[in-house]
Each structure stands twice: as C-alpha cells, then as structure tokens.
Design a protein around this motif. Structure first.
Motif, mmCIF file in Angstrom:
data_model
loop_
_atom_site.group_PDB
_atom_site.id
_atom_site.type_symbol
_atom_site.label_atom_id
_atom_site.label_comp_id
_atom_site.label_asym_id
_atom_site.label_seq_id
_atom_site.Cartn_x
_atom_site.Cartn_y
_atom_site.Cartn_z
ATOM 1 N N LEU A 157 -19.554 -22.428 12.343
ATOM 2 C CA LEU A 157 -20.231 -22.292 13.631
ATOM 3 C C LEU A 157 -19.380 -21.527 14.636
ATOM 4 C CD1 LEU A 157 -21.833 -25.846 14.061
ATOM 5 C CD2 LEU A 157 -22.951 -23.719 13.392
ATOM 6 N N ASP A 158 -18.115 -21.281 14.290
ATOM 7 C CA ASP A 158 -17.212 -20.539 15.178
ATOM 8 C C ASP A 158 -17.228 -19.042 14.908
ATOM 9 O OD1 ASP A 158 -16.377 -22.938 16.359
ATOM 10 O OD2 ASP A 158 -14.842 -23.250 14.820
ATOM 11 N N ALA A 159 -18.051 -18.605 13.972
ATOM 12 C CA ALA A 159 -18.118 -17.182 13.657
ATOM 13 C C ALA A 159 -18.591 -16.398 14.882
ATOM 14 C CB ALA A 159 -19.071 -16.944 12.488
ATOM 15 N N PRO A 160 -17.945 -15.271 15.191
ATOM 16 C CA PRO A 160 -18.339 -14.485 16.369
ATOM 17 C C PRO A 160 -19.760 -13.940 16.240
ATOM 18 C CG PRO A 160 -16.794 -13.255 14.981
ATOM 19 C CD PRO A 160 -16.844 -14.645 14.449
ATOM 20 N N GLY A 161 -20.505 -14.049 17.327
ATOM 21 C CA GLY A 161 -21.860 -13.505 17.353
ATOM 22 C C GLY A 161 -22.889 -14.325 16.604
ATOM 23 N N LEU A 162 -22.513 -15.553 16.201
ATOM 24 C CA LEU A 162 -23.451 -16.395 15.451
ATOM 25 C C LEU A 162 -24.600 -16.826 16.362
ATOM 26 C CD1 LEU A 162 -23.975 -17.886 12.732
ATOM 27 C CD2 LEU A 162 -22.800 -19.853 13.745
ATOM 28 N N ILE A 163 -25.828 -16.679 15.883
ATOM 29 C CA ILE A 163 -27.015 -17.055 16.652
ATOM 30 C C ILE A 163 -27.523 -18.384 16.126
ATOM 31 C CG2 ILE A 163 -29.357 -16.403 17.302
ATOM 32 C CD1 ILE A 163 -28.565 -13.496 16.810
ATOM 33 N N THR A 164 -27.585 -19.386 16.993
ATOM 34 C CA THR A 164 -28.044 -20.711 16.600
ATOM 35 C C THR A 164 -29.009 -21.266 17.652
ATOM 36 O OG1 THR A 164 -26.252 -21.891 17.726
ATOM 37 C CG2 THR A 164 -25.844 -21.177 15.467
ATOM 38 N N PHE A 179 -36.255 -14.345 6.110
ATOM 39 C CA PHE A 179 -35.607 -13.335 6.948
ATOM 40 C C PHE A 179 -34.191 -13.735 7.344
ATOM 41 C CE2 PHE A 179 -38.921 -15.771 9.093
ATOM 42 C CZ PHE A 179 -38.206 -16.519 10.026
ATOM 43 N N GLY A 180 -33.543 -14.547 6.494
ATOM 44 C CA GLY A 180 -32.115 -14.813 6.657
ATOM 45 C C GLY A 180 -31.744 -15.891 7.650
ATOM 46 N N VAL A 181 -32.628 -16.848 7.879
ATOM 47 C CA VAL A 181 -32.337 -17.948 8.800
ATOM 48 C C VAL A 181 -32.342 -19.254 8.025
ATOM 49 C CG1 VAL A 181 -33.089 -19.221 10.845
ATOM 50 C CG2 VAL A 181 -33.299 -16.731 10.781
ATOM 51 N N LEU A 182 -31.295 -20.052 8.215
ATOM 52 C CA LEU A 182 -31.163 -21.350 7.559
ATOM 53 C C LEU A 182 -31.379 -22.453 8.590
ATOM 54 C CD1 LEU A 182 -30.266 -23.061 5.054
ATOM 55 C CD2 LEU A 182 -27.948 -22.931 5.999
ATOM 56 N N THR A 183 -32.221 -23.423 8.250
ATOM 57 C CA THR A 183 -32.490 -24.555 9.145
ATOM 58 C C THR A 183 -32.149 -25.853 8.433
ATOM 59 O OG1 THR A 183 -34.278 -23.339 10.243
ATOM 60 C CG2 THR A 183 -34.215 -25.721 10.548
ATOM 61 N N LEU A 184 -31.377 -26.690 9.119
ATOM 62 C CA LEU A 184 -30.964 -27.979 8.570
ATOM 63 C C LEU A 184 -31.457 -29.092 9.489
ATOM 64 C CD1 LEU A 184 -27.257 -27.059 7.706
ATOM 65 C CD2 LEU A 184 -29.210 -27.079 6.137
ATOM 66 N N ILE A 185 -32.049 -30.123 8.912
ATOM 67 C CA ILE A 185 -32.545 -31.275 9.669
ATOM 68 C C ILE A 185 -31.947 -32.532 9.057
ATOM 69 C CG2 ILE A 185 -34.583 -32.532 10.469
ATOM 70 C CD1 ILE A 185 -36.224 -29.988 10.005
ATOM 71 N N ALA A 186 -31.333 -33.365 9.895
ATOM 72 C CA ALA A 186 -30.710 -34.592 9.405
ATOM 73 C C ALA A 186 -30.710 -35.638 10.511
ATOM 74 C CB ALA A 186 -29.285 -34.318 8.929
ATOM 75 N N GLU A 187 -30.449 -36.891 10.120
ATOM 76 C CA GLU A 187 -30.400 -37.972 11.111
ATOM 77 C C GLU A 187 -29.262 -37.764 12.095
ATOM 78 O OE1 GLU A 187 -32.336 -40.430 11.783
ATOM 79 O OE2 GLU A 187 -33.769 -40.197 10.142
ATOM 80 N N GLY A 188 -28.110 -37.389 11.581
ATOM 81 C CA GLY A 188 -26.953 -37.201 12.444
ATOM 82 C C GLY A 188 -26.388 -35.801 12.335
ATOM 83 N N LYS A 189 -25.570 -35.423 13.318
ATOM 84 C CA LYS A 189 -24.961 -34.093 13.313
ATOM 85 C C LYS A 189 -23.913 -33.968 12.216
ATOM 86 C CE LYS A 189 -25.758 -33.120 18.200
ATOM 87 N NZ LYS A 189 -25.137 -32.763 19.504
ATOM 88 N N GLU A 214 -24.025 -34.963 9.118
ATOM 89 C CA GLU A 214 -24.624 -34.484 7.874
ATOM 90 C C GLU A 214 -24.848 -32.974 7.909
ATOM 91 O OE1 GLU A 214 -25.575 -37.059 9.540
ATOM 92 O OE2 GLU A 214 -25.804 -38.807 8.221
ATOM 93 N N ILE A 215 -25.236 -32.465 9.062
ATOM 94 C CA ILE A 215 -25.448 -31.023 9.204
ATOM 95 C C ILE A 215 -24.133 -30.272 9.097
ATOM 96 C CG2 ILE A 215 -26.161 -29.216 10.825
ATOM 97 C CD1 ILE A 215 -28.312 -31.093 11.849
ATOM 98 N N LEU A 216 -23.099 -30.769 9.768
ATOM 99 C CA LEU A 216 -21.790 -30.114 9.718
ATOM 100 C C LEU A 216 -21.211 -30.157 8.307
ATOM 101 C CD1 LEU A 216 -20.213 -31.412 13.057
ATOM 102 C CD2 LEU A 216 -21.192 -29.163 12.586
ATOM 103 N N ASP A 217 -21.419 -31.274 7.607
ATOM 104 C CA ASP A 217 -20.935 -31.374 6.225
ATOM 105 C C ASP A 217 -21.647 -30.362 5.327
ATOM 106 O OD1 ASP A 217 -19.244 -33.391 6.954
ATOM 107 O OD2 ASP A 217 -20.546 -35.020 6.261
ATOM 108 N N ALA A 218 -22.956 -30.194 5.539
ATOM 109 C CA ALA A 218 -23.710 -29.229 4.739
ATOM 110 C C ALA A 218 -23.234 -27.808 5.006
ATOM 111 C CB ALA A 218 -25.206 -29.355 5.042
ATOM 112 N N LEU A 219 -22.976 -27.492 6.263
ATOM 113 C CA LEU A 219 -22.472 -26.154 6.604
ATOM 114 C C LEU A 219 -21.106 -25.911 5.978
ATOM 115 C CD1 LEU A 219 -23.479 -25.847 10.378
ATOM 116 C CD2 LEU A 219 -24.547 -24.728 8.418
ATOM 117 N N SER A 220 -20.288 -26.960 5.943
ATOM 118 C CA SER A 220 -18.970 -26.833 5.324
ATOM 119 C C SER A 220 -19.101 -26.550 3.827
ATOM 120 C CB SER A 220 -18.165 -28.113 5.549
ATOM 121 O OG SER A 220 -16.910 -28.048 4.899
ATOM 122 N N LEU A 221 -20.034 -27.228 3.169
ATOM 123 C CA LEU A 221 -20.251 -26.988 1.745
ATOM 124 C C LEU A 221 -20.778 -25.575 1.491
ATOM 125 C CD1 LEU A 221 -21.856 -30.414 0.737
ATOM 126 C CD2 LEU A 221 -19.567 -29.599 0.140
#
Length: 255
Positions: free
Chosen positions: A71-78, A47-57, A59-66
């Motif tokens: 995360l600065d998108a308006p109205g983003l639900i996290t 249903f369009g939700v992505l979940t990332l799990i990592a040891e550190g933040k 790794e998660i930010l790098d994955a989102l960048s790729l």
C-alpha cells in the motif's frame, strides 16, 4: 466488514491469486472473477483492479502481503468503503457517501458492490492519465509557433496514446452498459444504480470523455498547422526548382 479496492500497476493473474490466497476463483460479473474463503471475499476486475472484502482490516492486509502488493507503492490508487450488515434494515440496502448497509451479505451483493467500487478506482486511474495528457496537449499548443515538420512523428505518437486511452476507457470500464446480470435481478440493478450515483460514475465518465474530445481538437489543430507548413514547404521547393530551370534555360539560350 471492510472493503478495499486498488488499481494494480502490474495486473495479477487468476492463477497467482488462487495460489497466494488458497482460494478458487470463479467467473463473476462482466468477465471478472471472484472467490471467497471463511474470512475473505476477493474480486478481480478485468481492467486491473483488485477488491478485497473482509471482517477486519488485518485480513485484507495479510492478503495483500501474500500477493506482494504494498500500500506504500508510489501513485497507488485505492478506495475503501465500510460495509455494515443490519438484518432489521427495512430496505434491502442503504448507500451513503460514508458507508454501505445491507440487510444480508449475499455473494451477488458483494460482487455488485465490488464492481462499482472497482469501476470508480479504474476511472480514477484514467482521470490521472488524462490530466497528464491534458498538460502535454497544452504544452504542444503553447509551442505551436515553433512546431516543425520534423516533430510530426512525435505528434502522431501522442495521438496514438490518446486514441488508445479512449478505447481502453470505453471498452474496459464497462460504464456504457449495465452488467448483463442486472437485467434479470431488479434488486441488484437498484443497488448498482445507487452506487453508481453515489460514486458519480456516469458524470465522471462524461467529464473524462469531454477532456478527451478537447485534447483531440488540440491535436487536430496542430496537425492542420503542420500539414499547412508542409504544403508551404513543398510549394517553395517547386518554386525554387522552376526558378532554377528558368535560369538554366536563360543561360543555355544566351550561349
């Protein structure tokens, strides 16, 4: 470990995730997909939700960048949740409002946690959509005395959006039935049940359905009034036609 779950305004395909993160996705819980590398665990819900799990933040930010997700998108639900591993934990897991503690980080446990958090994020998306529909419904009711037959198409479009929202909530979020895998694994079922309780998934789902029912009643009320106005309009047309016919008959009789 850190967990971040976010609703994607533009859903990602499995091929896009595999190519960007260089991992292989496999069929997971309830038509979702999961994949993992040495540093990252990824779960893509249907249903369009992505979940990332990592040891550190990082790794998660790098994955989102790729993945080109900001995360600065308006109205983003996290939603984020810390996951701690304690091998000496007397129980298999412990879930509180602030953290999740596991005795061991198995793939199944991480997928169950990701599913529950994903459902919470997806539910928040529909809650915000319902808030918008609820405000529109109120404006429609407030303007009921000025509602004309010509706006019937607009109301029908609103009713269509309402029905689709209800259908998506029930079919996509998978909250009415527990995942099939839970029937064969009591520990996984207990973990999911505890997470659902902490996240108030069932209560929030019932509240959302209650709002949908209220909006539906408002729409039916306005539709009844419009149909009544339409009936009155047709009755007046018939009366006018009969009156014209009588007048023409009288004129013809006088001649």
């Amino acid at each position: 470990m850190n967990l971040l779950s976010l609703y994607l305004s533009h859903p990602l395909t499995t091929a896009t995730v595999e190519y960007a993160l260089d991992i292989t996705l496999s069929r997971g819980v309830e038509n979702g997909y999961y994949g993992k590398s040495d540093t990252l665990h990824v779960v893509l819900a249907p249903f369009g939700v992505l979940t990332l799990i990592a040891e550190g933040k990082k790794e998660i930010l790098d994955a989102l960048s790729l993945l080109r997700v900001s995360l600065d998108a308006p109205g983003l639900i996290t939603q984020d949740y810390p996951i701690l591993i304690d091998s000496e934990l007397p129980t298999l897991f412990k879930v509180t409002n602030n953290e999740i503690i596991l005795r061991e980080a198995s793939t199944l446990n991480l997928n169950i946690i990701a599913l529950a958090i994903s459902q919470s994020v997806g539910l928040e998306h529909y809650e915000k959509r319902l808030d918008t529909l609820f405000l529109q419904s109120r404006r429609i009711v407030e303007s009921i005395h000025t509602f004309s037959i010509s706006r019937r198409a607009h109301l029908m479009q609103f009713a269509k959006r309402l029905a689709l929202t209800r259908h998506d909530m029930v079919s996509n979020l998978l909250l009415l039935d527990k995942p099939n895998i839970l029937w064969d694994n009591e520990d996984a079922e207990n973990l999911y049940t505890r997470l659902a309780f902490i996240l108030e998934l069932n209560d929030r789902h019932e509240t959302a359905l209650s709002k949908l029912s209220q909006i539906k009643e408002d729409v039916l009320l306005v539709m009844d009034i419009i149909n009544h106005k339409k009936s009155e309009f047709l009755e007046w047309i018939i009366i006018i036609l009969i009156a014209v016919e009588i007048v023409m008959g009288i004129i013809e009789f006088i001649r």
